[in-house]
Design a protein around this motif. Sequence first.
Motif, PDB file in Angstrom:
ATOM      1  N   ARG A  91     -30.665  43.020  13.124  1.00 20.08           N
ATOM      2  CA  ARG A  91     -30.173  43.765  14.292  1.00 20.08           C
ATOM      3  C   ARG A  91     -29.435  44.927  13.629  1.00 20.08           C
ATOM      4  NH1 ARG A  91     -28.582  40.209  19.257  1.00 20.08           N
ATOM      5  NH2 ARG A  91     -27.150  41.908  19.587  1.00 20.08           N
ATOM      6  N   LYS A  98     -25.464  48.464  24.586  1.00 24.26           N
ATOM      7  CA  LYS A  98     -25.130  47.150  25.121  1.00 24.26           C
ATOM      8  C   LYS A  98     -25.205  47.121  26.642  1.00 24.26           C
ATOM      9  CE  LYS A  98     -24.409  44.338  23.011  1.00 24.26           C
ATOM     10  NZ  LYS A  98     -25.491  43.565  22.350  1.00 24.26           N
ATOM     11  N   PRO A  99     -25.926  46.116  27.181  1.00 26.29           N
ATOM     12  CA  PRO A  99     -25.898  45.926  28.633  1.00 26.29           C
ATOM     13  C   PRO A  99     -24.610  45.184  28.965  1.00 26.29           C
ATOM     14  CG  PRO A  99     -27.224  44.211  27.608  1.00 26.29           C
ATOM     15  CD  PRO A  99     -26.673  45.055  26.489  1.00 26.29           C
ATOM     16  N   ARG A 194     -30.955  40.541  30.705  1.00 23.99           N
ATOM     17  CA  ARG A 194     -30.658  41.192  31.992  1.00 23.99           C
ATOM     18  C   ARG A 194     -31.761  42.137  32.457  1.00 23.99           C
ATOM     19  NH1 ARG A 194     -26.712  40.411  28.792  1.00 23.99           N
ATOM     20  NH2 ARG A 194     -24.622  39.746  29.397  1.00 23.99           N
ATOM     21  N   ARG A 247     -32.318  31.437  24.811  1.00 21.10           N
ATOM     22  CA  ARG A 247     -30.840  31.402  24.728  1.00 21.10           C
ATOM     23  C   ARG A 247     -30.343  30.719  25.992  1.00 21.10           C
ATOM     24  NH1 ARG A 247     -28.438  33.844  28.416  1.00 21.10           N
ATOM     25  NH2 ARG A 247     -27.305  35.643  27.621  1.00 21.10           N
ATOM     26  N   ASP A 276     -31.965  31.544  19.945  1.00 22.33           N
ATOM     27  CA  ASP A 276     -30.676  32.240  19.865  1.00 22.33           C
ATOM     28  C   ASP A 276     -29.654  31.254  20.412  1.00 22.33           C
ATOM     29  OD1 ASP A 276     -28.324  33.556  20.534  1.00 22.33           O
ATOM     30  OD2 ASP A 276     -29.274  35.163  21.673  1.00 22.33           O
ATOM     31  N   HIS A 319     -32.263  33.435  15.817  1.00 20.26           N
ATOM     32  CA  HIS A 319     -31.648  34.714  16.158  1.00 20.26           C
ATOM     33  C   HIS A 319     -30.126  34.519  16.192  1.00 20.26           C
ATOM     34  CE1 HIS A 319     -31.691  38.657  18.409  1.00 20.26           C
ATOM     35  NE2 HIS A 319     -30.479  38.216  18.681  1.00 20.26           N
ATOM     36  N   GLU A 321     -25.959  36.307  15.741  1.00 26.39           N
ATOM     37  CA  GLU A 321     -25.045  37.446  15.587  1.00 26.39           C
ATOM     38  C   GLU A 321     -24.086  37.122  14.449  1.00 26.39           C
ATOM     39  OE1 GLU A 321     -25.256  39.556  19.905  1.00 26.39           O
ATOM     40  OE2 GLU A 321     -23.528  38.276  19.547  1.00 26.39           O
ATOM     41  N   ASP A 349     -19.769  41.064  21.230  1.00 29.37           N
ATOM     42  CA  ASP A 349     -19.742  39.599  21.181  1.00 29.37           C
ATOM     43  C   ASP A 349     -19.222  39.075  19.837  1.00 29.37           C
ATOM     44  OD1 ASP A 349     -20.815  39.392  23.703  1.00 29.37           O
ATOM     45  OD2 ASP A 349     -22.882  39.111  23.008  1.00 29.37           O
TER      46      ASP A 349
HETATM   47  C1  PEP Z   1     -27.431  40.447  22.722  1.00 29.17           C
HETATM   48  O1  PEP Z   1     -28.345  39.957  22.025  1.00 29.17           O
HETATM   49  O2  PEP Z   1     -26.452  41.025  22.236  1.00 29.17           O
HETATM   50  C2  PEP Z   1     -27.483  40.263  24.193  1.00 29.17           C
HETATM   51  C3  PEP Z   1     -26.867  41.068  25.036  1.00 29.17           C
HETATM   52  O3  PEP Z   1     -28.209  39.188  24.508  1.00 29.17           O
HETATM   53  P1  PEP Z   1     -28.799  38.680  25.906  1.00 29.17           P
HETATM   54  O4  PEP Z   1     -29.709  39.755  26.403  1.00 29.17           O
HETATM   55  O5  PEP Z   1     -29.522  37.433  25.496  1.00 29.17           O
HETATM   56  O6  PEP Z   1     -27.622  38.407  26.808  1.00 29.17           O
END
Ligand code: PEP
Length: 390
Positions: A91, A98-99, A194, A247, A276, A319, A321, A349
């Motif tokens: 990554r 970021k969403p 999302r 996830r 993840d 996956h 972080e 995160d």
């Molecule tokens: C991310 O991988 O940082 C993330 C926002 O993941 P997700 O779309 O699974 O919430």
Amino acid sequence: MRDYQPDWRAESEVRRARGTLARAAPLVPDSNIRELHARLAEPAFLVHAGDCAETFRDNTQRSVAKRVSLLRTTSDVISAKCGRSVVTVGRIAGQYAKPRSAPLERRAGITMPSYFGDAVNDADFSSAKRTPDPWNLVRAYEHSGKTLSYLDGSGVFTSHEALLLDYEEPQTRHSADDGRLYDHSAHLLWIGERTRSPAGPHIAFAAEIANPIAVKIGPTATLAELLSLHAVLNPDNIPGRLAFIFRMGRERAYDLSHALLTCIAAEGLVDRVLCDPMHGNTVVSPAGVKTRVVAEIEEELRAFFSACNDTGVVPGGLHLEVCSDDVSECVETNVDDTYLATNYCSVCDPRLNPEQTLHLAQVAGSLMAPQRHFSSWLEATSISTARAGT
Ligand code: PEP
Ligand code: CO
């Protein structure tokens, strides 16, 4: 905030920034994108890891070298434990968007736009810094180029969430070699939980490009949704093209994964499935800090591997972080604000520190190791049989 696109306000500036991106040199060549595609078509295990959000500030040669070193060690640990070859995708070099579930953030009675990643605004909590600036798209491109120059020859492929269509679309071009469309912003692009609606603009964009694609799959995903994502993104069922990143959250991880994996096996889908174990297990500490409990992350990891084992689907990857510094963002077993306060650096995160990362790599590697034990047992018996015969 339709489809999680920023409220740029300055439309004419967005058009100009897009024009600059459209004229800019490709960040990654399509030949390297095809190379990753080919690697992912093989039965190797995929280690896909890095920051939740990279920052322009941390984009230094030293930081990139440390991040690469952790990625490579993670891959080596897994490979050594289970005997499978590993493909490493960071990554990295573009993970700047970021969403956010909440468009606004409130601190001490003051409300500001949330932080949407350095490609949009700045994490500092001030009005000037939090205002989305379309020229950050161009800065993200420039920073990605800088990171790529540091990555040169590292053997690590790049990826980020394809969230900002104003960033991805102008970097999408037809290849002179095969005439197909490639998004040159990274080797692999993923679509987040999302924005993964099969009828939404992000999946439509991903369907157009020839890069390997990953899609996050959370606990609300249905069998029908998974099948329509496959139908849109990988209609010809080509190995290496599509990965699903489950996830689910530890409590339901086994059941939900089992159901989807059963469907994947029954339909004969070649898509890779990754775990993840982090995004479904985020909690908030008493002091209001986002964290994750390593024991719970491990629980989801184990549940995923059990579901793979019980459905006969080969685990496709992990996956995570992660951070190459000794951060205190994820706790071992108990949520402890004193520990969290010692070295919490993430702008988004909570990430695993190197020790936590390598622990989970060991666990993942050993969960795939039985096959290896079996083959080394076979090897040992054939050697002893051969010896007995001479
Ligand atoms: C991310 O991988 O940082 C993330 C926002 O993941 P997700 O779309 O699974 O919430
Ligand atoms: Co994240």
